[in-house]
Design a protein around this motif. Structure first.
Motif, PDB file in Angstrom:
ATOM      1  N   ALA A 146       0.831  -1.208   0.000  1.00 31.09           N
ATOM      2  CA  ALA A 146       0.000   0.000   0.000  1.00 31.09           C
ATOM      3  C   ALA A 146       0.864   1.255   0.000  1.00 31.09           C
ATOM      4  CB  ALA A 146      -0.923  -0.001   1.219  1.00 31.09           C
ATOM      5  N   THR A 147       1.962   1.236   0.743  1.00 30.25           N
ATOM      6  CA  THR A 147       2.858   2.398   0.785  1.00 30.25           C
ATOM      7  C   THR A 147       3.548   2.601  -0.561  1.00 30.25           C
ATOM      8  OG1 THR A 147       3.250   1.891   3.117  1.00 30.25           O
ATOM      9  CG2 THR A 147       4.705   3.495   2.098  1.00 30.25           C
ATOM     10  N   VAL A 148       3.948   1.505  -1.208  1.00 33.10           N
ATOM     11  CA  VAL A 148       4.537   1.605  -2.547  1.00 33.10           C
ATOM     12  C   VAL A 148       3.527   2.215  -3.514  1.00 33.10           C
ATOM     13  CG1 VAL A 148       5.353   0.263  -4.525  1.00 33.10           C
ATOM     14  CG2 VAL A 148       6.180  -0.285  -2.227  1.00 33.10           C
ATOM     15  N   SER A 149       2.282   1.807  -3.412  1.00 30.56           N
ATOM     16  CA  SER A 149       1.243   2.359  -4.282  1.00 30.56           C
ATOM     17  C   SER A 149       1.092   3.861  -4.083  1.00 30.56           C
ATOM     18  CB  SER A 149      -0.079   1.646  -4.004  1.00 30.56           C
ATOM     19  OG  SER A 149      -1.124   2.208  -4.763  1.00 30.56           O
ATOM     20  N   MET A 150       1.061   4.286  -2.817  1.00 32.88           N
ATOM     21  CA  MET A 150       0.890   5.711  -2.540  1.00 32.88           C
ATOM     22  C   MET A 150       2.095   6.533  -2.981  1.00 32.88           C
ATOM     23  SD  MET A 150      -1.033   5.808   1.152  1.00 32.88           S
ATOM     24  CE  MET A 150      -2.522   4.848   1.445  1.00 32.88           C
ATOM     25  N   SER A 151       3.251   5.902  -3.073  1.00 37.50           N
ATOM     26  CA  SER A 151       4.437   6.645  -3.528  1.00 37.50           C
ATOM     27  C   SER A 151       4.415   6.886  -5.035  1.00 37.50           C
ATOM     28  CB  SER A 151       5.708   5.887  -3.149  1.00 37.50           C
ATOM     29  OG  SER A 151       5.826   4.675  -3.879  1.00 37.50           O
ATOM     30  N   LYS A 152       3.556   6.140  -5.747  1.00 36.25           N
ATOM     31  CA  LYS A 152       3.527   6.238  -7.210  1.00 36.25           C
ATOM     32  C   LYS A 152       2.279   6.935  -7.748  1.00 36.25           C
ATOM     33  CE  LYS A 152       7.401   4.002  -7.746  1.00 36.25           C
ATOM     34  NZ  LYS A 152       8.619   4.666  -8.311  1.00 36.25           N
ATOM     35  N   VAL A 153       1.164   6.836  -7.006  1.00 32.97           N
ATOM     36  CA  VAL A 153      -0.090   7.407  -7.497  1.00 32.97           C
ATOM     37  C   VAL A 153      -0.736   8.235  -6.393  1.00 32.97           C
ATOM     38  CG1 VAL A 153      -0.512   5.559  -9.169  1.00 32.97           C
ATOM     39  CG2 VAL A 153      -1.380   5.332  -6.831  1.00 32.97           C
ATOM     40  N   ALA A 154      -1.846   8.863  -6.729  1.00 34.05           N
ATOM     41  CA  ALA A 154      -2.557   9.683  -5.761  1.00 34.05           C
ATOM     42  C   ALA A 154      -3.166   8.804  -4.660  1.00 34.05           C
ATOM     43  CB  ALA A 154      -3.660  10.484  -6.454  1.00 34.05           C
ATOM     44  N   VAL A 155      -3.313   9.394  -3.489  1.00 33.54           N
ATOM     45  CA  VAL A 155      -3.907   8.668  -2.364  1.00 33.54           C
ATOM     46  C   VAL A 155      -5.322   8.212  -2.705  1.00 33.54           C
ATOM     47  CG1 VAL A 155      -4.650   8.865   0.046  1.00 33.54           C
ATOM     48  CG2 VAL A 155      -2.516   9.935  -0.691  1.00 33.54           C
ATOM     49  N   THR A 164      -6.053  16.990  -6.206  1.00 29.47           N
ATOM     50  CA  THR A 164      -5.864  15.945  -7.209  1.00 29.47           C
ATOM     51  C   THR A 164      -6.839  16.147  -8.356  1.00 29.47           C
ATOM     52  OG1 THR A 164      -5.255  14.418  -5.441  1.00 29.47           O
ATOM     53  CG2 THR A 164      -5.786  13.458  -7.574  1.00 29.47           C
ATOM     54  N   PRO A 165      -6.343  16.227  -9.587  1.00 27.79           N
ATOM     55  CA  PRO A 165      -7.264  16.387 -10.727  1.00 27.79           C
ATOM     56  C   PRO A 165      -8.041  15.095 -10.969  1.00 27.79           C
ATOM     57  CG  PRO A 165      -5.004  16.123 -11.492  1.00 27.79           C
ATOM     58  CD  PRO A 165      -4.930  16.227 -10.003  1.00 27.79           C
ATOM     59  N   VAL A 166      -9.343  15.202 -11.023  1.00 23.31           N
ATOM     60  CA  VAL A 166     -10.191  14.038 -11.269  1.00 23.31           C
ATOM     61  C   VAL A 166     -11.206  14.370 -12.345  1.00 23.31           C
ATOM     62  CG1 VAL A 166      -9.965  13.042  -8.957  1.00 23.31           C
ATOM     63  CG2 VAL A 166     -11.735  14.747  -9.386  1.00 23.31           C
ATOM     64  N   GLN A 167     -11.597  13.350 -13.070  1.00 24.31           N
ATOM     65  CA  GLN A 167     -12.604  13.503 -14.097  1.00 24.31           C
ATOM     66  C   GLN A 167     -13.939  12.980 -13.573  1.00 24.31           C
ATOM     67  OE1 GLN A 167     -11.277  11.494 -17.617  1.00 24.31           O
ATOM     68  NE2 GLN A 167      -9.374  12.675 -17.780  1.00 24.31           N
ATOM     69  N   PRO A 168     -15.040  13.454 -14.154  1.00 27.16           N
ATOM     70  CA  PRO A 168     -16.355  12.956 -13.717  1.00 27.16           C
ATOM     71  C   PRO A 168     -16.484  11.441 -13.828  1.00 27.16           C
ATOM     72  CG  PRO A 168     -16.610  14.932 -15.049  1.00 27.16           C
ATOM     73  CD  PRO A 168     -15.162  14.563 -15.131  1.00 27.16           C
ATOM     74  N   VAL A 169     -15.902  10.871 -14.892  1.00 24.49           N
ATOM     75  CA  VAL A 169     -15.974   9.415 -15.065  1.00 24.49           C
ATOM     76  C   VAL A 169     -15.201   8.715 -13.960  1.00 24.49           C
ATOM     77  CG1 VAL A 169     -15.461   7.498 -16.620  1.00 24.49           C
ATOM     78  CG2 VAL A 169     -16.230   9.685 -17.552  1.00 24.49           C
TER      79      VAL A 169
END
Length: 400
Positions: free
Chosen positions: A181-190, A368-373
Motif C-alpha cells: 500500500a505504501t509503494v502504491s501511494m508513492s507512485k499514485v494519488a492517495v 488531485t485532478p479528477v474527471q467525472p468518469v
C-alpha cells in the motif's frame, strides 16, 4: 423458629391490609416448635412478625377450600430481596451510551486515518522510500506500546510460543500488505490507491471461494460486479495512472485478505485482543520487514534521500515523518479496539465510510485532478462494497 400459621381466608384489599384496618380471621391452629421458650406463642411474641411477601397473591398456597397458608418470620431475621429490573429509561440510556461510544470510535478512527494518509503522502513526495517509511511506522508503534507496558499505561499481554507461532503468518501478510500500500501511494494519488483498495471484498470472496471452498449468498456474488466494474472504470480513467501504483494496491488487497483469514483461523480462543493484539502484530511484522527493507533500498539510498528531503522541506520533514508513523499506529490501534466493541458487519461498513473520507479529503488537500468518469467509477466501487457488507450480513461462508 416460627413455622406456619393457618388462617381462614378473609376478603380485604391490600390497602386495608397495609393500614391494619382488616381482620385476618380466626386462627384455626398454630404449630410452633419448642426451641427456646415453650411458653411463647405467636400471639404473644416479643418481636414483630412480618408476612413473607408484599401480597398473598405471590406466596399464598391454598390447601383446602376456605383456608390459606402464609409463611411468617421475625423482623430481626428478615432478609432484603434483591430485584434487578432494567427500566425502559435505563435501557434507552444504555443503548444511547453504546451508540455514542461506537460513533466516537468511528470518528477517531476516520480522523486518524485521514491524518496518516496526508502526512504519509507528504513524506513520500519528497522521500520516495516506501520500504523505510513502512518500517519506521511499525517501529514507532512498537516503541509506543513497549513504553506503555513499561510505565503501566497498558497492561502487557500474557503470551506463549504458540501465540507467536499462530501470529507469524498474520504478521507476514500484514507486512506485505502494508509495504504494498505504501509503494502504491508513492507512485499514485492517495485517492486512486484507496479506490483500488475498496475492491478488497472481491478478493476476499474469490480467495474464500476457490482456495477455501466456501460459498456465499447470491447477493454477495452480485455485489462483486459493481466493485470490480467501479475499480476498473476508475483505473482506466485515472489521469496519473501508474502500473506499479496499481499493482501495489492490488497486492495490498490480496495480502490483507490472507491476513484476515490467518487471523481468524489462528487466533481462536486466544485471550490477547484489541490494542495488545495489534501491538504484538506490529512488533513481529517489524522484525520480518527490517531485513527486506535493507536489501531493497539500503542505508546509502536512505542517507542521500534524507539530505535531499531536508534541503527541500527543512526541519518540517522530521515532523512529517514522525506524524505519519505515530498516526499510522494510532488509527490501526483504534480500529482493532473498535472491532472488540462492534460486529464485523458494522466494522465493514465503517471501513467503507473511512475510505470515502480519505478519498474526498485527499482530493481536496492535494488538489488531485479528477474527471467525472473517475468519480463515477469510485462511487460505483464504494456502493458495491456497501452492498457486499449488506449481502454478507450474518453469513460467514459455508464449506462446499
Amino acid at each position: 423458629m416460627i413455622s406456619s400459621v393457618r388462617l381462614r381466608t378473609p376478603t380485604f384489599t391490600s390497602a386495608q391490609f397495609s393500614n391494619q384496618k382488616c381482620c385476618l380471621g380466626k386462627i384455626e391452629y398454630c404449630s410452633l416448635p419448642n426451641i427456646q421458650n415453650a411458653k411463647q406463642s405467636i400471639l404473644c411474641s416479643s418481636k414483630p412478625l412480618h408476612i413473607s411477601s408484599a401480597g398473598f397473591a405471590l406466596v399464598a398456597k391454598t390447601h383446602k377450600r376456605g383456608s390459606t397458608r402464609c409463611d411468617v418470620y421475625e423482623a430481626d431475621r428478615s432478609r432484603p430481596i434483591e430485584i434487578n429490573i432494567d427500566l425502559p429509561d435505563q435501557q434507552v440510556r444504555k443503548e444511547t451510551a453504546q451508540t455514542l461510544k461506537i460513533s466516537l470510535y468511528f470518528a477517531i478512527w476516520w480522523a486518524l486515518n485521514v491524518v496518516f494518509n496526508i502526512y504519509n503522502k507528504k513524506v513520500l513526495n519528497v522521500f520516495p522510500f516506501p520500504w523505510l517509511t513502512s518500517t519506521l511506522s511499525l517501529a514507532t508503534g512498537s516503541l509506543m506500546m513497549l513504553i506503555s507496558w513499561a510505565v503501566g499505561i497498558a497492561e502487557a499481554p500474557k503470551t506463549d510460543m504458540d501465540f507467536w507461532k499462530t501470529l507469524f503468518p498474520v504478521a507476514v501478510a500484514h507486512s506485505i500488505g502494508h509495504v504494498a500500500a505504501t509503494v502504491s501511494m508513492s507512485k499514485v494519488a492517495v485517492s486512486f490507491t484507496h479506490i483500488i483498495k475498496s475492491g478488497e471484498p472481491a478478493f476476499s470472496v474469490l480467495v474464500s471461494r476457490f482456495l477455501l471452498g466456501e460459498t456465499f449468498p447470491s447477493s454477495v456474488y452480485l455485489s462483486l460486479l459493481p466493485i470490480i466494474g467501479g475499480c476498473a472504470l476508475a483505473a482506466v480513467t485515472e489521469i496519473n495512472f501508474n502500473m506499479i501504483g496499481f499493482m501495489g494496491a492490488m497486492i495490498s488487497n490480496l495480502a490483507f485478505v490472507f491476513r484476515n483469514i490467518f487471523s481468524k483461523k489462528g487466533m481462536k480462543g486466544k485471550s490477547v485482543s484489541g490494542m495488545n493484539y495489534y501491538a504484538c502484530l506490529s512488533m513481529l511484522s517489524l522484525l520480518i520487514l527490517i531485513p527486506f527493507a535493507i536489501a531493497v533500498e539500503g542505508p546509502q539510498l536512505w542517507a542521500a534521500g534524507w539530505k535531499t528531503a531536508l534541503a527541500q522541506i527543512g526541519p518540517n520533514f522530521i515532523w512529517w515523518l514522525a506524524a505519519q508513523s505515530i498516526f499510522y499506529h494510532l488509527y490501526n490501534q483504534v480500529s482493532y479496539m473498535s472491532l472488540d466493541q462492534i460486529s464485523p458487519l458494522t466494522f465493514s461498513i465503517g471501513n467503507t465510510m473511512k475510505r470515502i473520507s480519505v478519498i474526498v479529503s485527499s482530493i481536496i488537500i492535494f488538489r488531485t485532478p479528477v474527471q467525472p468518469v473517475n468519480c463515477l467509477g469510485a462511487g460505483i466501487a464504494i456502493l458495491g462494497t456497501f452492498l457486499y457488507s449488506q449481502g454478507n450480513k450474518g453469513s460467514k461462508g459455508s464449506k462446499k
